[in-house]
Design a protein around this motif. Structure first.
Motif, PDB file in Angstrom:
ATOM      1  N   TRP A 151       0.846  -1.191   0.000  1.00  0.00           N
ATOM      2  CA  TRP A 151       0.000   0.000   0.000  1.00  0.00           C
ATOM      3  C   TRP A 151       0.882   1.241   0.000  1.00  0.00           C
ATOM      4  O   TRP A 151       1.828   1.339   0.773  1.00  0.00           O
ATOM      5  CB  TRP A 151      -0.901   0.037   1.234  1.00  0.00           C
ATOM      6  CG  TRP A 151      -1.918   1.139   1.161  1.00  0.00           C
ATOM      7  CD1 TRP A 151      -1.772   2.419   1.598  1.00  0.00           C
ATOM      8  CD2 TRP A 151      -3.228   1.047   0.603  1.00  0.00           C
ATOM      9  NE1 TRP A 151      -2.908   3.143   1.347  1.00  0.00           N
ATOM     10  CE2 TRP A 151      -3.829   2.319   0.725  1.00  0.00           C
ATOM     11  CE3 TRP A 151      -3.959   0.014   0.000  1.00  0.00           C
ATOM     12  CZ2 TRP A 151      -5.118   2.581   0.280  1.00  0.00           C
ATOM     13  CZ3 TRP A 151      -5.239   0.276  -0.433  1.00  0.00           C
ATOM     14  CH2 TRP A 151      -5.812   1.545  -0.294  1.00  0.00           C
ATOM     15  N   THR A 199      -3.575  -4.900   4.902  1.00  0.00           N
ATOM     16  CA  THR A 199      -2.798  -3.860   4.247  1.00  0.00           C
ATOM     17  C   THR A 199      -2.516  -2.717   5.194  1.00  0.00           C
ATOM     18  O   THR A 199      -3.211  -2.543   6.203  1.00  0.00           O
ATOM     19  CB  THR A 199      -3.543  -3.342   2.996  1.00  0.00           C
ATOM     20  OG1 THR A 199      -2.704  -2.444   2.283  1.00  0.00           O
ATOM     21  CG2 THR A 199      -4.841  -2.642   3.377  1.00  0.00           C
ATOM     22  N   LYS A 252      -2.037   6.997  -3.401  1.00  0.00           N
ATOM     23  CA  LYS A 252      -2.087   6.430  -4.751  1.00  0.00           C
ATOM     24  C   LYS A 252      -3.495   5.907  -5.053  1.00  0.00           C
ATOM     25  O   LYS A 252      -4.088   5.191  -4.245  1.00  0.00           O
ATOM     26  CB  LYS A 252      -1.083   5.284  -4.900  1.00  0.00           C
ATOM     27  CG  LYS A 252       0.374   5.706  -4.726  1.00  0.00           C
ATOM     28  CD  LYS A 252       0.829   6.592  -5.869  1.00  0.00           C
ATOM     29  CE  LYS A 252       2.315   6.887  -5.774  1.00  0.00           C
ATOM     30  NZ  LYS A 252       2.789   7.772  -6.864  1.00  0.00           N
ATOM     31  N   GLN A 279      -3.083   0.777  -6.476  1.00  0.00           N
ATOM     32  CA  GLN A 279      -2.056   0.135  -5.673  1.00  0.00           C
ATOM     33  C   GLN A 279      -1.327  -0.930  -6.498  1.00  0.00           C
ATOM     34  O   GLN A 279      -1.621  -1.138  -7.673  1.00  0.00           O
ATOM     35  CB  GLN A 279      -2.682  -0.454  -4.407  1.00  0.00           C
ATOM     36  CG  GLN A 279      -3.328   0.593  -3.503  1.00  0.00           C
ATOM     37  CD  GLN A 279      -2.323   1.606  -2.968  1.00  0.00           C
ATOM     38  OE1 GLN A 279      -1.142   1.298  -2.766  1.00  0.00           O
ATOM     39  NE2 GLN A 279      -2.782   2.830  -2.713  1.00  0.00           N
ATOM     40  N   CYS A 280      -0.375  -1.595  -5.865  1.00  0.00           N
ATOM     41  CA  CYS A 280       0.512  -2.554  -6.520  1.00  0.00           C
ATOM     42  C   CYS A 280      -0.246  -3.496  -7.462  1.00  0.00           C
ATOM     43  O   CYS A 280      -1.147  -4.224  -7.019  1.00  0.00           O
ATOM     44  CB  CYS A 280       1.238  -3.370  -5.457  1.00  0.00           C
ATOM     45  SG  CYS A 280       2.133  -4.800  -6.091  1.00  0.00           S
ATOM     46  N   TYR A 300     -10.791   0.612  -2.267  1.00  0.00           N
ATOM     47  CA  TYR A 300      -9.949   0.038  -3.320  1.00  0.00           C
ATOM     48  C   TYR A 300     -10.384  -1.391  -3.629  1.00  0.00           C
ATOM     49  O   TYR A 300     -10.465  -1.780  -4.802  1.00  0.00           O
ATOM     50  CB  TYR A 300      -8.485   0.062  -2.886  1.00  0.00           C
ATOM     51  CG  TYR A 300      -7.549  -0.413  -3.969  1.00  0.00           C
ATOM     52  CD1 TYR A 300      -7.296   0.382  -5.084  1.00  0.00           C
ATOM     53  CD2 TYR A 300      -6.916  -1.654  -3.898  1.00  0.00           C
ATOM     54  CE1 TYR A 300      -6.453  -0.047  -6.096  1.00  0.00           C
ATOM     55  CE2 TYR A 300      -6.072  -2.091  -4.900  1.00  0.00           C
ATOM     56  CZ  TYR A 300      -5.852  -1.281  -5.998  1.00  0.00           C
ATOM     57  OH  TYR A 300      -5.024  -1.714  -6.998  1.00  0.00           O
ATOM     58  N   THR A 333      -2.606  -6.664  -6.484  1.00  0.00           N
ATOM     59  CA  THR A 333      -3.979  -6.555  -6.951  1.00  0.00           C
ATOM     60  C   THR A 333      -4.340  -7.742  -7.835  1.00  0.00           C
ATOM     61  O   THR A 333      -5.436  -8.317  -7.716  1.00  0.00           O
ATOM     62  CB  THR A 333      -4.173  -5.241  -7.719  1.00  0.00           C
ATOM     63  OG1 THR A 333      -3.811  -4.139  -6.876  1.00  0.00           O
ATOM     64  CG2 THR A 333      -5.615  -5.057  -8.159  1.00  0.00           C
ATOM     65  N   GLY A 349      -2.917   0.340   4.380  1.00  0.00           N
ATOM     66  CA  GLY A 349      -3.821   1.433   4.062  1.00  0.00           C
ATOM     67  C   GLY A 349      -4.908   1.607   5.101  1.00  0.00           C
ATOM     68  O   GLY A 349      -5.375   0.631   5.698  1.00  0.00           O
TER      69      GLY A 349
END
Length: 233
Positions: A81, A116, A85, A88-89, A126, A93, A118
């Protein structure tokens, strides 16, 4: 008739093909037996007791022991995270987008979740945006992520835990390419004639190869595939 513009494997008679396949299968079976031996060693690993962490879930604070939801075993994917942004990655993901049916773990007294760094509201937003169906938790206000190899701004990881009453133990950890064994993506791609088509791989001369990661779907594409606006195909 369309001619493939890519280089092709040599064409041989059936007997020659079966002979070569049998030789390869012997190596594949040996690798399977080695993986069985590794799994046996994994079952014999010692474990370490964890503190009584509190994470943030969809319904508020939750103790790590309660993330198990009554199960004795827990797999945690620590999702990378980056604050601020929108996307994310893509690796994280993409990997976690595969897990849409996890009820089979009930038969093994286990659960699989995403954790995460986040904030929980952003993490859940997300999850919805990219169509992820797993249960998500936040460790933004806890040292849990740092303690299990996934600090703020750091990488991803997989950790496995065992619960005995209210006491939680850490039993296994991996990161990097160690997570490939949890995915069906690369096993499917690796059996294709051209494989992953990444330049680091050992392939025949003139085989299609591109920079590492170039074939991976990015997070926006994953959202288009599986998110709320996807067509379901």
């Amino acid at each position: 008739m369309t001619t493939n513009a890519l280089p092709l494997p040599p064409v041989v008679d059936t007997a020659t093909w079966e002979h070569r396949l049998e030789a390869l299968r012997a190596r594949e079976k040996a690798a399977t037996r080695e993986l069985d031996a590794i799994a046996a060693e994994r079952r014999r690993l010692p474990m370490v007791e964890m503190p009584d962490y509190t994470l943030e879930g969809e319904d508020g604070p939750v103790r790590l022991a309660d993330v198990f939801e009554g199960k004795s075993q827990l797999i945690v994917y620590n999702h990378m995270w980056f604050d601020g942004k929108e996307w994310q990655c893509p690796g994280c993901t993409g990997l976690t987008s595969q897990y849409t049916r996890l009820k089979f773990l009930d038969n093994y007294d286990a659960r699989f979740v995403v954790v995460t760094q986040g904030p929980i509201k952003e993490a859940l937003a997300y999850r919805h945006r990219v169509g992820n169906r797993m249960s998500w938790y936040s460790t933004a206000n806890s040292p849990f992520g740092t303690d299990v190899g996934a600090p703020p701004g750091g990488g991803f990881a997989v950790n496995v835990f065992l619960r005995d009453g209210d006491t939680v133990y850490r039993t296994w950890h991996t990161t990097g390419r160690g997570t490939e064994q949890l995915s069906h993506t690369f096993p499917l791609i690796d059996i294709l004639p051209y494989g992953r088509q990444e330049e680091w791989q050992d392939s025949p001369d003139n085989w299609p190869q591109s920079p590492t990661y170039s074939g991976w779907a990015n997070s926006q594409e994953i959202a288009a595939f599986y998110g709320p606006e996807a067509d379901g195909s």
